[in-house]
Design an enzyme around this catalytic site. Structure first.
Site, PDB file in Angstrom:
ATOM      1  N   CYS A 383       0.827  -1.201   0.000  1.00 52.71           N
ATOM      2  CA  CYS A 383       0.000   0.000   0.000  1.00 52.71           C
ATOM      3  C   CYS A 383       0.869   1.262   0.000  1.00 52.71           C
ATOM      4  O   CYS A 383       1.477   1.558  -1.020  1.00 52.71           O
ATOM      5  CB  CYS A 383      -1.001  -0.037   1.146  1.00 52.71           C
ATOM      6  SG  CYS A 383      -2.483   0.912   0.759  1.00 52.71           S
ATOM      7  N   HIS A 509      -3.580  -5.068   0.135  1.00 49.68           N
ATOM      8  CA  HIS A 509      -2.979  -5.617   1.360  1.00 49.68           C
ATOM      9  C   HIS A 509      -3.010  -7.150   1.337  1.00 49.68           C
ATOM     10  O   HIS A 509      -3.987  -7.749   1.800  1.00 49.68           O
ATOM     11  CB  HIS A 509      -3.772  -5.143   2.577  1.00 49.68           C
ATOM     12  CG  HIS A 509      -3.639  -3.683   2.854  1.00 49.68           C
ATOM     13  ND1 HIS A 509      -2.785  -3.189   3.807  1.00 49.68           N
ATOM     14  CD2 HIS A 509      -4.243  -2.617   2.290  1.00 49.68           C
ATOM     15  CE1 HIS A 509      -2.873  -1.864   3.824  1.00 49.68           C
ATOM     16  NE2 HIS A 509      -3.753  -1.503   2.912  1.00 49.68           N
ATOM     17  N   GLU A 511      -1.542  -9.138   3.224  1.00 51.24           N
ATOM     18  CA  GLU A 511      -1.512  -9.690   4.590  1.00 51.24           C
ATOM     19  C   GLU A 511      -2.913  -9.973   5.127  1.00 51.24           C
ATOM     20  O   GLU A 511      -3.066 -10.757   6.057  1.00 51.24           O
ATOM     21  CB  GLU A 511      -0.751  -8.738   5.526  1.00 51.24           C
ATOM     22  CG  GLU A 511      -1.479  -7.457   5.957  1.00 51.24           C
ATOM     23  CD  GLU A 511      -1.382  -6.315   4.955  1.00 51.24           C
ATOM     24  OE1 GLU A 511      -1.077  -6.577   3.778  1.00 51.24           O
ATOM     25  OE2 GLU A 511      -1.645  -5.157   5.349  1.00 51.24           O
TER      26      GLU A 511
HETATM   27  N1  GLN Z   1      -1.984   6.682   2.792  1.00 52.72           N
HETATM   28  C1  GLN Z   1      -2.077   5.939   1.594  1.00 52.72           C
HETATM   29  C2  GLN Z   1      -3.418   6.123   0.923  1.00 52.72           C
HETATM   30  O1  GLN Z   1      -4.372   6.519   1.545  1.00 52.72           O
HETATM   31  C3  GLN Z   1      -1.786   4.472   1.813  1.00 52.72           C
HETATM   32  C4  GLN Z   1      -2.762   3.800   2.707  1.00 52.72           C
HETATM   33  C5  GLN Z   1      -2.275   2.504   3.266  1.00 52.72           C
HETATM   34  O2  GLN Z   1      -1.076   2.227   3.286  1.00 52.72           O
HETATM   35  N2  GLN Z   1      -3.182   1.672   3.768  1.00 52.72           N
HETATM   36  O3  GLN Z   1      -3.555   5.841  -0.243  1.00 52.72           O
END
Ligand code: GLN
Length: 542
Positions: A383, A509, A511
């Site tokens: 992410c 994600h 995970e």
């Molecule tokens: N802050 C980033 C976004 O909002 C990544 C979010 C995250 O890592 N879950 O896109």
């Protein structure tokens, strides 16, 4: 058959591991052929934990259907290998929100709206909801917080009412308590447990089974004493010793016959002989590693490992799969800079750059990525970790020195990561990110494709920002490949580097989908790459 209900409450202190006990019991019941689900009722007033800082309650777990939930739902999925959904996590905020919305619509026909019966009715409706789908033989409900807390009262009251409303053998209450060990006296103490059971009884709920957390074995006479004072059978006093790993807990609960006690109380008969073969096999691989790697987890919430719960557990699953012990070295990205990055990372076999929000620690993550890119150390970015990889590449390979995400600098001349169009009008914070499962198409011949062994995957998301496709051609000409694309809207979901042994990152994600039974392929292959990297490194040194 109507569903049976198990309610798990806690007393004495928080953090006794109700989630793990619930998941372990569910695993045992599942291993006997029952279909089981677990839900968590949290007493806080937030509608969901999506708006909470990870320092508050740890990571926010996201389900396929886009619910932002308590991290215990992660344990449920990891143990049971079945997905949870919006319905599996209810908070006081959700309950009140519903009741107040109904009140504004005039649904209560002029009545005074009260905690009893209106709030408790809504809690009961939600407690029964999953059972009414017909999908589950058994629904386990974990009630968050501690008995005696003001906030949990309506939940306990709802359990009391339901116990009377449900047929006699259709529900069981398990109360989890602590037997503190007094070093000076050299013994375990039962008084806090007695008091906690008394508070529960005063609220009208008599537990059927007590699970007692303890650092030392509970002597038989102490079990007798607890049974006597707490109105439970002595074989319903279950000992729960500290375990080497949470994945031992189902076997420890089996040894204590927790599953048998529950089945008996619910007047059920096992659908099959207990089958824990694959679970034991996993434990065997976990505990007998033939390799060992050291992986950096670079993030800004590292002081609280719960903030990265699912990542840490995914490493355990992937490690076991590879018969490899994975040592995780958490690194505060705020402290990383070009002068100390070598010292922090040179001896490690792989680096994961974690998800996150906001500018704190962002530049440190870029330093870590520059280092692993240049030194060909295996890298997995998740992410924000993927967004960082793109920013780093744009700055240091494409030469766009001011490239960044508009989350960090809205006025950057090179917004390589930018807010999604659909996010630009959004002002509310709760539940408004890009959430839940989306399809992604993997490029044939890419590493991502090889890792998954297929072209179409579905993974879970939680973010507002995206890779800005205006920069795609430039990136690809310089060796960064967009290896995963959402076929519906062309968003880049995965990237990798052409001239690097293992440099992969995802906007989603992974995970959140790793379980004991199905370790996530990205983690499995990342650990494999780390083992390989370490072996090569050692060979060069020899
Ligand atoms: N802050 C980033 C976004 O909002 C990544 C979010 C995250 O890592 N879950 O896109």
């Amino acid at each position: 058959m109507a569903s049976k209900y198990i309610f798990v409450t806690g007393g004495v202190t928080s953090s006794l591991g109700k989630g793990i006990i619930s998941a372990s019991l569910a695993k045992l019941l599942q291993a006997r052929g029952f279909s089981v689900t677990i839900q968590k009722f949290d007493p806080y007033i937030n509608i969901d934990p999506g708006t909470l800082n990870p320092y508050e309650h740890g990571e926010c777990f996201v389900t396929d259907d886009g619910a932002e939930t308590d991290l215990d739902l992660g344990h449920y999925e990891r143990f049971l290998n079945t997905p949870t959904s919006q319905a599996n996590n209810v908070t006081t905020g959700k309950i009140y929100n519903h009741v107040i919305t109904q009140e504004r619509k005039g649904a209560y026909l002029g009545k005074t709206v009260q905690v009893v019966p209106h709030i408790t009715d809504e809690i009961k409706r939600r407690l029964l909801l999953l059972g009414q789908t017909g999908e589950f033989d058994i629904v386990i409900t974990e009630i968050g917080g501690c008995v005696g807390d003001i906030e949990s009262l309506p939940f306990i009251e709802s359990v009391r009412q339901l116990r009377w409303e449900l047929p006699t053998n259709d529900s069981v209450v398990i109360h989890l308590t602590l037997l503190p060990y007094l070093k000076a006296a050299g013994e375990l103490k039962t008084k806090p447990t007695q008091h906690s059971v008394r508070s529960l009884s005063e609220a009208g709920v008599q537990p059927d089974i007590l699970v007692c957390r303890s650092e030392h074995p509970i002597p038989p006479e102490m079990r007798q004493k607890i049974a006597l004072f707490c109105n439970v059978k002595v074989n319903s006093v279950i000992e729960s010793l500290d375990a080497e790993t949470i994945y031992d807990v189902p076997l420890l609960m089996r040894k204590e016959k927790l599953d048998e006690r529950v089945i008996k109380k619910l007047k059920l008969t096992s659908k099959q002989d207990l089958d824990l073969d694959s679970w034991k096999e996993f434990l065997g691989r976990l505990k007998n590693p033939t390799a060992e790697v050291h992986i950096a987890l670079v993030g800004k919430y590292v002081e609280l490992p719960d903030a990265y719960k699912s990542i840490i557990e995914s490493f355990i699953h992937a490690g076991a799969h590879n018969e490899c012990k994975v040592n995780i070295h958490t690194i505060q990205s705020e402290h990383l800079n070009c002068d100390n990055v070598h010292q922090h990372l040179h001896h490690l076999d792989g680096v994961l750059v974690a998800p996150g929000f906001g500018a704190r620690g962002f530049e440190g993550k870029l330093e870590a990525i520059k280092y692993v890119r240049e030194n060909k150390i295996p890298f997995l970015g998740i992410c924000l970790g993927m967004q960082c990889a793109i920013v780093e590449f744009s700055r240091n390979v494409l030469g766009l020195a001011e490239a960044t995400s508009t989350e960090m600098n809205p006025n950057t001349p090179h917004p390589v990561i930018d807010l999604m169009e659909s996010q630009k009008e959004v002002t509310e914070k709760g539940g408004t990110m890009r959430l839940g499962a989306y399809i992604c198409e993997l490029k044939k011949g890419s590493r991502a494709h090889a890792v998954y062994g297929k072209s179409r995957i579905s993974e879970r998301h939680r973010h507002r920002y995206e890779f800005n496709n205006k920069y795609l051609a430039q990136l690809e000409q310089n060796g960064m490949i967009a290896s995963g694309i959402n076929p519906d809207n062309n968003l880049v979901e995965m990237i990798e580097l052409e001239h690097h042994p293992w440099f992969v990152a995802s906007q989603f994600h992974p995970e959140l989908k790793s379980t004991v039974q199905t370790p996530h392929p990205l983690f499995v292959k990342f650990i494999k790459a780390a083992i390989h990297y370490q072996r090569n490194k050692n060979q060069v040194l020899i």
